[in-house]
Design an enzyme around this catalytic site. Structure first.
Site, PDB file in Angstrom:
ATOM      1  N   ASP A   1       4.884 -14.632   1.980  1.00 24.09           N
ATOM      2  CA  ASP A   1       5.124 -15.676   0.895  1.00 24.09           C
ATOM      3  C   ASP A   1       5.451 -16.946   1.471  1.00 24.09           C
ATOM      4  O   ASP A   1       5.259 -17.970   1.059  1.00 24.09           O
ATOM      5  CB  ASP A   1       6.214 -15.147   0.039  1.00 24.09           C
ATOM      6  CG  ASP A   1       5.825 -14.254  -0.870  1.00 24.09           C
ATOM      7  OD1 ASP A   1       4.412 -14.142  -1.096  1.00 24.09           O
ATOM      8  OD2 ASP A   1       6.482 -13.487  -1.572  1.00 24.09           O
TER       9      ASP A   1
ATOM     10  N   ARG B   1       2.582  -3.408   1.517  1.00 23.82           N
ATOM     11  CA  ARG B   1       3.666  -2.378   1.609  1.00 23.82           C
ATOM     12  C   ARG B   1       3.693  -2.075  -0.160  1.00 23.82           C
ATOM     13  O   ARG B   1       4.013  -3.041  -0.917  1.00 23.82           O
ATOM     14  CB  ARG B   1       4.981  -2.877   2.012  1.00 23.82           C
ATOM     15  CG  ARG B   1       5.903  -1.915   2.794  1.00 23.82           C
ATOM     16  CD  ARG B   1       6.837  -2.539   3.528  1.00 23.82           C
ATOM     17  NE  ARG B   1       7.737  -3.463   2.635  1.00 23.82           N
ATOM     18  CZ  ARG B   1       9.122  -3.461   2.911  1.00 23.82           C
ATOM     19  NH1 ARG B   1       9.594  -3.045   3.807  1.00 23.82           N
ATOM     20  NH2 ARG B   1       9.624  -4.464   2.094  1.00 23.82           N
TER      21      ARG B   1
ATOM     22  N   THR C   1       7.175   2.538  -3.473  1.00 19.77           N
ATOM     23  CA  THR C   1       7.531   3.540  -2.447  1.00 19.77           C
ATOM     24  C   THR C   1       7.802   2.809  -1.055  1.00 19.77           C
ATOM     25  O   THR C   1       8.283   3.673   0.031  1.00 19.77           O
ATOM     26  CB  THR C   1       6.350   4.379  -2.408  1.00 19.77           C
ATOM     27  OG1 THR C   1       5.232   3.583  -1.742  1.00 19.77           O
ATOM     28  CG2 THR C   1       5.867   4.850  -3.490  1.00 19.77           C
TER      29      THR C   1
ATOM     30  N   ASP D   1      10.419 -12.721   2.417  1.00 18.51           N
ATOM     31  CA  ASP D   1       8.979 -12.304   2.554  1.00 18.51           C
ATOM     32  C   ASP D   1       8.218 -13.142   3.493  1.00 18.51           C
ATOM     33  O   ASP D   1       7.732 -14.422   2.988  1.00 18.51           O
ATOM     34  CB  ASP D   1       8.419 -11.977   1.184  1.00 18.51           C
ATOM     35  CG  ASP D   1       7.038 -11.385   1.111  1.00 18.51           C
ATOM     36  OD1 ASP D   1       6.708 -10.319   0.617  1.00 18.51           O
ATOM     37  OD2 ASP D   1       6.167 -12.048   1.877  1.00 18.51           O
TER      38      ASP D   1
HETATM   39  C1  PRP Z   1       5.038  -7.172   5.172  1.00 24.10           C
HETATM   40  C2  PRP Z   1       5.260  -7.498   6.717  1.00 24.10           C
HETATM   41  C3  PRP Z   1       4.688  -6.292   7.282  1.00 24.10           C
HETATM   42  C4  PRP Z   1       5.685  -5.316   6.397  1.00 24.10           C
HETATM   43  C5  PRP Z   1       6.641  -4.755   7.116  1.00 24.10           C
HETATM   44  O1  PRP Z   1       4.044  -7.072   4.694  1.00 24.10           O
HETATM   45  O2  PRP Z   1       4.270  -8.466   7.243  1.00 24.10           O
HETATM   46  O3  PRP Z   1       3.429  -5.824   7.407  1.00 24.10           O
HETATM   47  O4  PRP Z   1       5.970  -6.067   5.205  1.00 24.10           O
HETATM   48  O5  PRP Z   1       7.416  -3.786   6.453  1.00 24.10           O
HETATM   49  P1  PRP Z   1       7.672  -2.451   6.855  1.00 24.10           P
HETATM   50  O6  PRP Z   1       7.829  -2.317   8.280  1.00 24.10           O
HETATM   51  O7  PRP Z   1       8.584  -1.613   5.863  1.00 24.10           O
HETATM   52  O8  PRP Z   1       6.294  -1.655   6.746  1.00 24.10           O
HETATM   53  P2  PRP Z   1       3.668  -7.075   3.123  1.00 24.10           P
HETATM   54  O9  PRP Z   1       3.605  -5.685   2.959  1.00 24.10           O
HETATM   55  O10 PRP Z   1       4.898  -7.666   2.444  1.00 24.10           O
HETATM   56  O11 PRP Z   1       2.261  -7.874   2.939  1.00 24.10           O
HETATM   57  P3  PRP Z   1       1.877  -9.067   3.162  1.00 24.10           P
HETATM   58  O12 PRP Z   1       1.800  -9.464   4.668  1.00 24.10           O
HETATM   59  O13 PRP Z   1       0.295  -9.124   2.551  1.00 24.10           O
HETATM   60  O14 PRP Z   1       2.606 -10.241   2.387  1.00 24.10           O
HETATM   61  N1  URA Z   2       8.403  -7.620   4.641  1.00 21.69           N
HETATM   62  C1  URA Z   2       8.772  -8.839   4.637  1.00 21.69           C
HETATM   63  O1  URA Z   2       7.972  -9.887   4.509  1.00 21.69           O
HETATM   64  N2  URA Z   2      10.304  -9.223   4.949  1.00 21.69           N
HETATM   65  C2  URA Z   2      10.998  -8.272   4.983  1.00 21.69           C
HETATM   66  O2  URA Z   2      12.237  -8.343   4.982  1.00 21.69           O
HETATM   67  C3  URA Z   2      10.551  -6.826   5.059  1.00 21.69           C
HETATM   68  C4  URA Z   2       9.196  -6.506   4.882  1.00 21.69           C
END
Ligand code: PRP
Ligand code: URA
Length: 209
Positions: A203, A104, A108, A200
């Protein structure tokens, strides 16, 4: 038409609450993710087809139900969805595993694709897309679209925590899929994080913060 399932099982609720806690260590968080997805997977696989075979117990011959062997694909959304793969594979060890890489954009909040590799026969498999968080829904909507563009049809989305905004966005964009949710939260904050959520997920799984 797909359905939205929100689990109310006490074991799932308890384990999700442990995952929410800020002091839960990375190892415990990972273990809990595996346990929760196994409990969810138990229900999400409820209608897998069976066939009857003749077997012999130590007592007598009998007919017994075994899985008919419907082919399954597990598709984690990178990277946080990886935390669910081992648990699902314990339940369905013969499943093939595809990967969709999305992150994400922090400004944005829109999903950015960086990887997609799916089993070549994805069109005939029952597909379980895995991602712990359904926040705005942007990542889930895009991931399901990638899978459909490559032929996927029978799609189930499994997440740990969902915001109402994400559920609505996913159900509206892909009304044909089933959505399995361990816990439905209240809202998103100004950074599009789920409140109260668990922070997150990537993380917390990988200790990168
Ligand atoms: C997180 C999560 C989803 C997304 C959800 O991933 O694992 O994929 O955010 O958010 P959304 O519904 O608003 O799209 P992130 O983008 O943090 O990537 P990561 O798993 O690599 O940390
Ligand atoms: N992605 C995450 O990992 N946590 C949230 O709360 C939203 C998006």
């Amino acid at each position: 038409m797909g359905k939205v399932y929100v689990f109310d099982h006490p074991l799932i609720q308890h384990k999700v609450s442990m995952m929410r806690m800020i002091d839960t260590p990375v190892k415990d968080f990972r273990d809990l993710a595996k346990e929760v997805i196994m409990l969810m997977g138990f229900e999400a696989t409820r209608d897998l087809p069976l066939k009857t075979v003749e077997i012999e117990t130590p007592i007598c011959k009998t007919s017994a139900n075994v899985l008919a062997g419907e082919d399954i694909a597990i598709v984690p959304i990178l990277r946080a969805g990886l935390g669910f793969v081992d648990g699902m594979l314990e339940l369905v060890p013969n499943a093939k595993v595809g990967h969709v890489g999305l992150y994400r954009d922090p400004e944005t909040h829109q999903p950015v694709e960086y990887y997609c590799k799916l089993p070549s026969d994805i069109e005939r498999r029952r597909i379980f897309v895995l991602d712990p968080m359904l926040a705005t829904g942007g990542s889930a909507v895009a991931a399901v679209q990638f899978i459909k563009d490559r032929g996927g049809k029978d799609i189930n989305f499994m997440c740990l925590i969902a915001a109402p905004e994400g559920i609505n966005a996913l159900a509206e964009a892909h009304p044909d899929i089933n959505i399995y949710i361990a816990a439905k939260d209240e809202q998103l904050n100004e950074h599009a994080y789920i409140v109260p959520g668990l922070g997150d997920a990537g993380d917390r799984l990988y200790g990168t913060k």
